[in-house]
Write a protein that holds these residues in place. Structure first.
Motif, PDB file in Angstrom:
ATOM      1  N   LEU A  53       0.844  -1.204   0.000  1.00  0.00           N
ATOM      2  CA  LEU A  53       0.000   0.000   0.000  1.00  0.00           C
ATOM      3  C   LEU A  53       0.878   1.252   0.000  1.00  0.00           C
ATOM      4  CD1 LEU A  53      -2.831   1.383   0.277  1.00  0.00           C
ATOM      5  CD2 LEU A  53      -2.261   1.524   2.700  1.00  0.00           C
ATOM      6  N   ALA A  54       1.950   1.200   0.775  1.00  0.00           N
ATOM      7  CA  ALA A  54       2.870   2.352   0.827  1.00  0.00           C
ATOM      8  C   ALA A  54       3.448   2.636  -0.550  1.00  0.00           C
ATOM      9  CB  ALA A  54       3.978   2.084   1.835  1.00  0.00           C
ATOM     10  N   LEU A  55       3.785   1.588  -1.290  1.00  0.00           N
ATOM     11  CA  LEU A  55       4.310   1.785  -2.642  1.00  0.00           C
ATOM     12  C   LEU A  55       3.294   2.502  -3.529  1.00  0.00           C
ATOM     13  CD1 LEU A  55       6.143  -1.608  -3.287  1.00  0.00           C
ATOM     14  CD2 LEU A  55       7.126   0.564  -2.510  1.00  0.00           C
ATOM     15  N   ASP A  56       2.019   2.134  -3.386  1.00  0.00           N
ATOM     16  CA  ASP A  56       0.969   2.840  -4.141  1.00  0.00           C
ATOM     17  C   ASP A  56       0.845   4.294  -3.691  1.00  0.00           C
ATOM     18  OD1 ASP A  56       0.398   0.573  -5.632  1.00  0.00           O
ATOM     19  OD2 ASP A  56      -1.274  -0.052  -4.339  1.00  0.00           O
ATOM     20  N   LEU A  57       0.944   4.515  -2.381  1.00  0.00           N
ATOM     21  CA  LEU A  57       0.857   5.887  -1.855  1.00  0.00           C
ATOM     22  C   LEU A  57       2.002   6.759  -2.368  1.00  0.00           C
ATOM     23  CD1 LEU A  57      -0.121   5.278   1.888  1.00  0.00           C
ATOM     24  CD2 LEU A  57      -1.529   6.349   0.128  1.00  0.00           C
ATOM     25  N   PHE A  58       3.165   6.154  -2.558  1.00  0.00           N
ATOM     26  CA  PHE A  58       4.334   6.929  -2.976  1.00  0.00           C
ATOM     27  C   PHE A  58       4.225   7.440  -4.412  1.00  0.00           C
ATOM     28  CE2 PHE A  58       7.079   4.394   0.233  1.00  0.00           C
ATOM     29  CZ  PHE A  58       6.554   5.141   1.275  1.00  0.00           C
ATOM     30  N   GLU A  59       3.232   7.007  -5.149  1.00  0.00           N
ATOM     31  CA  GLU A  59       2.998   7.571  -6.482  1.00  0.00           C
ATOM     32  C   GLU A  59       2.491   9.013  -6.383  1.00  0.00           C
ATOM     33  OE1 GLU A  59       0.552   5.027  -8.884  1.00  0.00           O
ATOM     34  OE2 GLU A  59       1.817   3.286  -8.496  1.00  0.00           O
ATOM     35  N   ASN A  60       1.950   9.369  -5.225  1.00  0.00           N
ATOM     36  CA  ASN A  60       1.422  10.714  -4.987  1.00  0.00           C
ATOM     37  C   ASN A  60       2.498  11.559  -4.301  1.00  0.00           C
ATOM     38  OD1 ASN A  60       0.195  12.830  -3.255  1.00  0.00           O
ATOM     39  ND2 ASN A  60      -1.719  12.101  -4.166  1.00  0.00           N
ATOM     40  N   ALA A  61       2.840  12.692  -4.898  1.00  0.00           N
ATOM     41  CA  ALA A  61       3.894  13.558  -4.354  1.00  0.00           C
ATOM     42  C   ALA A  61       3.576  14.039  -2.942  1.00  0.00           C
ATOM     43  CB  ALA A  61       4.117  14.749  -5.278  1.00  0.00           C
ATOM     44  N   SER A  62       2.327  14.344  -2.669  1.00  0.00           N
ATOM     45  CA  SER A  62       1.956  14.816  -1.320  1.00  0.00           C
ATOM     46  C   SER A  62       2.151  13.713  -0.287  1.00  0.00           C
ATOM     47  CB  SER A  62       0.501  15.284  -1.295  1.00  0.00           C
ATOM     48  OG  SER A  62       0.339  16.395  -2.134  1.00  0.00           O
ATOM     49  N   SER A  63       1.793  12.495  -0.653  1.00  0.00           N
ATOM     50  CA  SER A  63       1.980  11.367   0.277  1.00  0.00           C
ATOM     51  C   SER A  63       3.461  11.133   0.552  1.00  0.00           C
ATOM     52  CB  SER A  63       1.354  10.091  -0.289  1.00  0.00           C
ATOM     53  OG  SER A  63      -0.041  10.250  -0.394  1.00  0.00           O
ATOM     54  N   ARG A  64       4.282  11.249  -0.485  1.00  0.00           N
ATOM     55  CA  ARG A  64       5.729  11.091  -0.289  1.00  0.00           C
ATOM     56  C   ARG A  64       6.262  12.160   0.650  1.00  0.00           C
ATOM     57  NH1 ARG A  64       5.700  10.536  -5.985  1.00  0.00           N
ATOM     58  NH2 ARG A  64       6.763  12.537  -6.234  1.00  0.00           N
ATOM     59  N   GLU A  65       5.813  13.384   0.449  1.00  0.00           N
ATOM     60  CA  GLU A  65       6.291  14.476   1.304  1.00  0.00           C
ATOM     61  C   GLU A  65       5.864  14.259   2.747  1.00  0.00           C
ATOM     62  OE1 GLU A  65       6.217  19.368   1.629  1.00  0.00           O
ATOM     63  OE2 GLU A  65       5.421  18.372  -0.163  1.00  0.00           O
ATOM     64  N   ILE A  66       4.619  13.847   2.960  1.00  0.00           N
ATOM     65  CA  ILE A  66       4.139  13.579   4.315  1.00  0.00           C
ATOM     66  C   ILE A  66       4.968  12.476   4.954  1.00  0.00           C
ATOM     67  CG2 ILE A  66       2.213  12.621   5.660  1.00  0.00           C
ATOM     68  CD1 ILE A  66       0.337  14.081   3.630  1.00  0.00           C
ATOM     69  N   PHE A  67       5.167  11.373   4.232  1.00  0.00           N
ATOM     70  CA  PHE A  67       5.889  10.222   4.777  1.00  0.00           C
ATOM     71  C   PHE A  67       7.312  10.606   5.190  1.00  0.00           C
ATOM     72  CE2 PHE A  67       8.551   6.417   4.118  1.00  0.00           C
ATOM     73  CZ  PHE A  67       7.967   5.568   5.051  1.00  0.00           C
ATOM     74  N   ILE A  68       8.024  11.295   4.323  1.00  0.00           N
ATOM     75  CA  ILE A  68       9.407  11.674   4.631  1.00  0.00           C
ATOM     76  C   ILE A  68       9.458  12.725   5.740  1.00  0.00           C
ATOM     77  CG2 ILE A  68      11.468  12.838   3.698  1.00  0.00           C
ATOM     78  CD1 ILE A  68      11.209   9.916   2.823  1.00  0.00           C
ATOM     79  N   SER A  69       8.495  13.603   5.789  1.00  0.00           N
ATOM     80  CA  SER A  69       8.492  14.678   6.785  1.00  0.00           C
ATOM     81  C   SER A  69       8.134  14.194   8.184  1.00  0.00           C
ATOM     82  CB  SER A  69       7.520  15.778   6.362  1.00  0.00           C
ATOM     83  OG  SER A  69       7.935  16.342   5.132  1.00  0.00           O
ATOM     84  N   LEU A  70       7.437  13.075   8.273  1.00  0.00           N
ATOM     85  CA  LEU A  70       7.080  12.536   9.585  1.00  0.00           C
ATOM     86  C   LEU A  70       8.319  12.049  10.321  1.00  0.00           C
ATOM     87  CD1 LEU A  70       3.915  10.415   8.688  1.00  0.00           C
ATOM     88  CD2 LEU A  70       3.968  12.466  10.137  1.00  0.00           C
ATOM     89  N   LYS A  71       8.265  12.133  11.641  1.00  0.00           N
ATOM     90  CA  LYS A  71       9.342  11.545  12.440  1.00  0.00           C
ATOM     91  C   LYS A  71       9.320  10.040  12.233  1.00  0.00           C
ATOM     92  CE  LYS A  71       9.443  15.099  15.953  1.00  0.00           C
ATOM     93  NZ  LYS A  71       9.376  15.411  17.372  1.00  0.00           N
ATOM     94  N   TYR A  72      10.466   9.439  12.403  1.00  0.00           N
ATOM     95  CA  TYR A  72      10.634   8.013  12.135  1.00  0.00           C
ATOM     96  C   TYR A  72       9.563   7.164  12.838  1.00  0.00           C
ATOM     97  CZ  TYR A  72      12.744   3.390  12.048  1.00  0.00           C
ATOM     98  OH  TYR A  72      12.953   2.047  11.864  1.00  0.00           O
ATOM     99  N   ASP A  73       9.311   7.433  14.118  1.00  0.00           N
ATOM    100  CA  ASP A  73       8.368   6.606  14.887  1.00  0.00           C
ATOM    101  C   ASP A  73       6.909   6.834  14.491  1.00  0.00           C
ATOM    102  OD1 ASP A  73       8.635   9.179  16.026  1.00  0.00           O
ATOM    103  OD2 ASP A  73       7.830   8.490  17.938  1.00  0.00           O
ATOM    104  N   LYS A  74       6.591   7.865  13.738  1.00  0.00           N
ATOM    105  CA  LYS A  74       5.217   8.159  13.296  1.00  0.00           C
ATOM    106  C   LYS A  74       4.913   7.568  11.923  1.00  0.00           C
ATOM    107  CE  LYS A  74       4.482  11.136  16.694  1.00  0.00           C
ATOM    108  NZ  LYS A  74       3.774  10.757  17.857  1.00  0.00           N
TER     109      LYS A  74
END
Length: 134
Positions: free
Chosen positions: A101-122
């Protein structure tokens, strides 16, 4: 050469012959007040200053454009799909359905930005929440 073949001589240019043969004084264009104010070194300096200002403005626009392009490039690299996958691989406890599911989410630029911007434990909790929402 005969007198008929020669170009007529008009003298100094201060006088013009009228059709009826009368002589009139001609005022040279350069000495009229309006043309004297519009020409000369002041006008040339004004044009040069204007041209210099235009060139300077264009250089500033080009520099700003380069800076913007560099910033966008850095942003793209920072939130790239490959960087997201590396971060996903570093997470502990990611099950296979969440991973895909994460791989599918990473197709969206906003989802990628959110994922990388989150702290590791979140990151894992965010991904699990996305799985439940779907």
């Amino acid at each position: 050469m005969s007198g008929d073949d020669e170009e007529p001589s008009y003298g100094s240019g201060d006088e013009l012959n009228n059709i009826d043969g009368q002589h009139n004084k001609r005022i040279p264009a350069a000495t009229t007040p309006s043309s004297a104010a519009a020409s000369g070194p002041a006008r040339k300096r004004s044009r040069k200053a204007c041209g210099d200002a235009i060139v300077e403005a264009m250089l500033e626009i080009a520099a700003a454009s380069k800076m913007r392009a560099a910033a966008l490039s850095n942003n793209v690299d920072r939130f790239s799909i490959s960087k997201c996958i590396r971060a996903l691989d570093d997470l502990q406890g990611v099950d296979q359905p969440t991973y895909f599911l994460a791989l599918d989410l990473f197709e969206n630029a906003s989802s990628r930005e959110i994922f990388i911007s989150l702290k590791y434990d979140k990151r894992l909790k965010w991904l699990q929440g996305k799985c439940r929402a779907l």
